[in-house]
Design a protein around this motif. Structure first.
Motif, mmCIF file in Angstrom:
data_model
loop_
_atom_site.group_PDB
_atom_site.id
_atom_site.type_symbol
_atom_site.label_atom_id
_atom_site.label_comp_id
_atom_site.label_asym_id
_atom_site.label_seq_id
_atom_site.Cartn_x
_atom_site.Cartn_y
_atom_site.Cartn_z
ATOM 1 N N TRP A 66 -44.793 -14.441 8.086
ATOM 2 C CA TRP A 66 -43.791 -14.692 7.046
ATOM 3 C C TRP A 66 -42.567 -13.763 7.137
ATOM 4 O O TRP A 66 -41.904 -13.498 6.157
ATOM 5 C CB TRP A 66 -44.401 -14.563 5.657
ATOM 6 C CG TRP A 66 -45.513 -15.518 5.375
ATOM 7 C CD1 TRP A 66 -45.408 -16.843 5.106
ATOM 8 C CD2 TRP A 66 -46.923 -15.226 5.313
ATOM 9 N NE1 TRP A 66 -46.647 -17.398 4.879
ATOM 10 C CE2 TRP A 66 -47.596 -16.427 5.001
ATOM 11 C CE3 TRP A 66 -47.679 -14.057 5.490
ATOM 12 C CZ2 TRP A 66 -48.978 -16.504 4.860
ATOM 13 C CZ3 TRP A 66 -49.047 -14.142 5.362
ATOM 14 C CH2 TRP A 66 -49.682 -15.343 5.054
ATOM 15 N N GLY A 67 -42.303 -13.219 8.319
ATOM 16 C CA GLY A 67 -41.168 -12.325 8.495
ATOM 17 C C GLY A 67 -41.423 -10.897 8.049
ATOM 18 O O GLY A 67 -40.518 -10.051 8.106
ATOM 19 N N ARG A 68 -42.637 -10.591 7.638
ATOM 20 C CA ARG A 68 -42.959 -9.253 7.125
ATOM 21 C C ARG A 68 -43.027 -8.213 8.242
ATOM 22 O O ARG A 68 -42.452 -7.122 8.133
ATOM 23 C CB ARG A 68 -44.292 -9.326 6.372
ATOM 24 C CG ARG A 68 -44.789 -8.022 5.806
ATOM 25 C CD ARG A 68 -46.022 -8.272 4.931
ATOM 26 N NE ARG A 68 -47.069 -8.999 5.635
ATOM 27 C CZ ARG A 68 -48.154 -9.508 5.032
ATOM 28 N NH1 ARG A 68 -48.302 -9.378 3.729
ATOM 29 N NH2 ARG A 68 -49.078 -10.141 5.730
ATOM 30 N N THR A 69 -43.727 -8.552 9.327
ATOM 31 C CA THR A 69 -43.905 -7.590 10.414
ATOM 32 C C THR A 69 -42.588 -7.136 11.033
ATOM 33 O O THR A 69 -42.403 -5.930 11.273
ATOM 34 C CB THR A 69 -44.850 -8.173 11.484
ATOM 35 O OG1 THR A 69 -46.159 -8.319 10.912
ATOM 36 C CG2 THR A 69 -44.944 -7.263 12.692
ATOM 37 N N PRO A 70 -41.629 -8.042 11.327
ATOM 38 C CA PRO A 70 -40.362 -7.554 11.878
ATOM 39 C C PRO A 70 -39.675 -6.527 10.972
ATOM 40 O O PRO A 70 -39.080 -5.560 11.456
ATOM 41 C CB PRO A 70 -39.526 -8.835 11.999
ATOM 42 C CG PRO A 70 -40.529 -9.925 12.164
ATOM 43 C CD PRO A 70 -41.675 -9.515 11.297
ATOM 44 N N MET A 71 -39.766 -6.700 9.646
ATOM 45 C CA MET A 71 -39.156 -5.747 8.725
ATOM 46 C C MET A 71 -39.844 -4.388 8.805
ATOM 47 O O MET A 71 -39.182 -3.337 8.811
ATOM 48 C CB MET A 71 -39.227 -6.279 7.297
ATOM 49 C CG MET A 71 -38.399 -7.522 7.034
ATOM 50 S SD MET A 71 -38.543 -8.087 5.307
ATOM 51 C CE MET A 71 -37.683 -6.759 4.443
ATOM 52 N N GLU B 131 -34.533 -0.653 4.403
ATOM 53 C CA GLU B 131 -34.310 0.746 4.027
ATOM 54 C C GLU B 131 -35.303 1.177 2.951
ATOM 55 O O GLU B 131 -35.826 2.308 2.984
ATOM 56 C CB GLU B 131 -32.878 0.928 3.525
ATOM 57 C CG GLU B 131 -32.532 2.368 3.164
ATOM 58 C CD GLU B 131 -32.748 3.345 4.308
ATOM 59 O OE1 GLU B 131 -33.221 4.476 4.030
ATOM 60 O OE2 GLU B 131 -32.473 2.982 5.472
ATOM 61 N N ASP B 132 -35.593 0.287 2.003
ATOM 62 C CA ASP B 132 -36.580 0.615 0.973
ATOM 63 C C ASP B 132 -37.974 0.787 1.586
ATOM 64 O O ASP B 132 -38.735 1.670 1.160
ATOM 65 C CB ASP B 132 -36.624 -0.478 -0.094
ATOM 66 C CG ASP B 132 -35.403 -0.459 -1.005
ATOM 67 O OD1 ASP B 132 -34.761 0.602 -1.100
ATOM 68 O OD2 ASP B 132 -35.093 -1.506 -1.605
ATOM 69 N N ILE B 133 -38.323 -0.048 2.560
ATOM 70 C CA ILE B 133 -39.615 0.092 3.233
ATOM 71 C C ILE B 133 -39.676 1.433 3.956
ATOM 72 O O ILE B 133 -40.708 2.121 3.947
ATOM 73 C CB ILE B 133 -39.837 -1.079 4.218
ATOM 74 C CG1 ILE B 133 -39.950 -2.398 3.454
ATOM 75 C CG2 ILE B 133 -41.101 -0.845 5.050
ATOM 76 C CD1 ILE B 133 -40.020 -3.619 4.355
ATOM 77 N N ARG B 134 -38.557 1.820 4.565
ATOM 78 C CA ARG B 134 -38.498 3.112 5.260
ATOM 79 C C ARG B 134 -38.765 4.262 4.285
ATOM 80 O O ARG B 134 -39.547 5.179 4.579
ATOM 81 C CB ARG B 134 -37.136 3.247 5.928
ATOM 82 C CG ARG B 134 -36.993 4.454 6.835
ATOM 83 C CD ARG B 134 -35.640 4.453 7.539
ATOM 84 N NE ARG B 134 -35.557 3.348 8.497
ATOM 85 C CZ ARG B 134 -34.626 2.397 8.463
ATOM 86 N NH1 ARG B 134 -33.697 2.410 7.526
ATOM 87 N NH2 ARG B 134 -34.619 1.441 9.380
ATOM 88 N N ARG B 135 -38.129 4.214 3.113
ATOM 89 C CA ARG B 135 -38.341 5.268 2.111
ATOM 90 C C ARG B 135 -39.781 5.236 1.588
ATOM 91 O O ARG B 135 -40.375 6.282 1.314
ATOM 92 C CB ARG B 135 -37.357 5.087 0.957
ATOM 93 C CG ARG B 135 -35.931 5.521 1.296
ATOM 94 C CD ARG B 135 -35.080 5.638 0.032
ATOM 95 N NE ARG B 135 -34.783 4.319 -0.514
ATOM 96 C CZ ARG B 135 -33.667 3.643 -0.249
ATOM 97 N NH1 ARG B 135 -32.757 4.164 0.571
ATOM 98 N NH2 ARG B 135 -33.450 2.464 -0.795
ATOM 99 N N MET B 136 -40.331 4.047 1.455
ATOM 100 C CA MET B 136 -41.697 3.903 0.970
ATOM 101 C C MET B 136 -42.690 4.556 1.931
ATOM 102 O O MET B 136 -43.586 5.310 1.511
ATOM 103 C CB MET B 136 -42.009 2.408 0.806
ATOM 104 C CG MET B 136 -43.329 2.087 0.180
ATOM 105 S SD MET B 136 -43.576 0.289 0.053
ATOM 106 C CE MET B 136 -42.259 -0.145 -1.094
#
Length: 466
Positions: free
Chosen positions: A268-273, A419-424
């Motif tokens: 669902w496009g999650r892994t590339p993010m 960017e939010d995933i990176r901070r998470m």
């Protein structure tokens, strides 16, 4: 005593039962594991003795084109209205009526050999105790046919018993709405009539249930339960030599579970993010993904190690965090090893919706009856596929539990930026509060009886009830 386990032919269903089977076997009891003949190799690899049902050369029942399809959303919602369910209750009902009834239907069919073979074996071997997977619904028939005590082995929240309780409470309203008062009883009736058995609560719920869910994740039901710690087991695999070296920087694992990897392409496009998010971080990401799950990934960052499979029991002791899809089996490994978690949960409804698709197409995010496990039959011009929610069945429950205990965060890739995933990821790896939360989760896990602890209890309950 003799103990017969009956499991759906899937690692996600079998592996949670293995530690209890070992505990019984180590205590001197005879243990057998009945399942589809194609799954015998997985049972023997776990050091247990299989009883193969059916023909190993024949596809597993769920991959048959005539396997039961999910109920249409309109029918699901008619029931939800008649049952008077709130929003959360509707999600439990969807999980039961659209998801669980499908595998439940597979092994109670009277036109297939599995139930007959299981009942014949039980009558011949005469187990004292039968422990059955709730989705392998001919298990209690086999127990009754040989006079054995019997219990359900849960692998997640008891959505089935919760839903059966709701049906029992609202029978009058269901009949008034023109609905069956119990669709599971309808599925089981042909087999019950064949063997002259009455469908009662024991055939539906078991005499008791083995419940591995920690406090805070248990659904209220009318059943008798025996709590048991969910000891993670992910298969018998050689220990990778590279895991013996201490990682030079924090190691984060990415696992999307064992089951959906067979039919969900592209994630669902999650892994590339997630891969893009870690590219600039001073971490090592170990991504346990197969080729279909990597569809849509243009580049693997230098700090990402992609490996198709490594047991989480091997990997977790070296990790600072785990990003995962919210499955209970995946949750158990970091919980047991006090590893903080990032749980993927979109918060959307579990409802599956039918769509017409080209069977030769990629099928991203869809489920097709007869096409699971990478198996396909002769294709036709169009097939009915079911658009799935971009989350695991129990993802919201798992995320709620982890977040409430400060052991991690929830990741909704639909609403969260790279960017939010990176901070998470940075926060979960570096903030010591998440380590404290993970320790608290482990303490709750340790407070539950182990599989070895419950063996004497099972001996006593079996003597009383067989």
């Amino acid at each position: 005593m003799r103990v017969l386990f009956i499991v759906y032919p899937s690692h996600a269903h079998f592996w949670p039962a293995v530690p209890l089977a070992w505990g019984l076997q180590s205590a001197g009891h005879e243990v057998r594991v009945a399942t589809h003949a194609r799954f015998e190799g997985s049972v023997t690899a776990a050091g247990l003795t299989p009883v193969g049902l059916g023909d190993a050369s024949v596809d597993e029942a769920r991959t048959r084109p005539d396997a039961r399809a999910p109920a249409h959303p309109e029918e699901v919602l008619r029931y939800a209205d008649a049952l008077g369910l709130d929003e959360q209750g509707r999600e439990h009902w969807i999980a039961y009526y659209q998801w669980l009834l499908n595998p439940i239907s597979d092994y109670i069919r009277t036109d297939l050999p599995y139930a007959d073979e299981l009942i014949d074996f039980a009558r011949q071997w005469k187990p004292d105790l039968v422990i059955w997977d709730p989705t392998f619904a001919c298990g209690p028939f086999a127990a009754r046919a040989c006079g054995a005590a019997h219990a359900r082995m849960l692998i997640g929240p008891d959505i089935l018993a919760w839903s059966l309780d709701r049906l029992a409470e609202r029978g009058t309203e269901l009949l008034a709405a023109g609905l069956s008062p119990n669709p599971q009883v309808e599925l089981m009736t042909p087999l019950a009539e064949k063997y002259g058995m009455e469908i009662d609560d024991e055939l539906l719920y078991g005499q008791w249930s083995m419940d591995p869910m920690p406090p805070g994740m248990v659904l209220p039901t009318s059943t008798t339960t025996l709590a048991m710690r969910y000891v993670p087991y992910n298969g018998a695999e050689a220990f990778p030599r590279w895991l013996t070296d201490r990682p030079e920087r924090p190691r984060v694992a990415l696992s999307l579970g064992e089951s959906t990897r067979r039919f969900i392409k592209g994630d669902w496009g999650r892994t590339p993010m997630i891969l893009e998010a870690v590219a600039d971080l001073d971490v090592e990401l170990v991504a346990t993904l197969n080729e279909p799950q990597l569809e849509g990934v243009d580049r693997i960052p230098d700090n990402v190690r992609v490996i198709e499979w490594v047991p989480l029991t091997h990997l977790m002791p070296t990790c600072s965090a785990l990003i995962h899809h919210g499955g209970i089996g995946t949750f158990a490994a970091p919980a047991a090893m006090r590893v903080p978690q990032i749980v993927c949960d979109t918060g959307e409804t579990l409802m599956m919706r039918p769509v017409e698709v080209d069977p030769r197409g990629p099928g991203d995010g869809t489920y097709r009856v007869g096409f699971e496990f990478g198996i396909s039959e002769d294709v036709v011009e169009k097939v009915t596929s079911w658009e799935l929610p971009a989350k695991k069945l129990e993802a919201t429950l798992t995320a709620d539990y982890v977040v409430a205990r400060g052991a991690g965060l929830r990741l909704n890739h639909r609403t969260t930026s790279v960017e939010d995933i990176r901070r998470m990821i940075t926060a979960v790896v570096e903030d010591p509060s998440f380590q404290r939360g993970a320790r608290d989760v482990r303490e709750s896990w340790l407070a539950m009886p182990s599989p070895a602890d419950v063996v004497p209890l099972l001996e006593g309950m079996t003597a009383e009830r067989r």
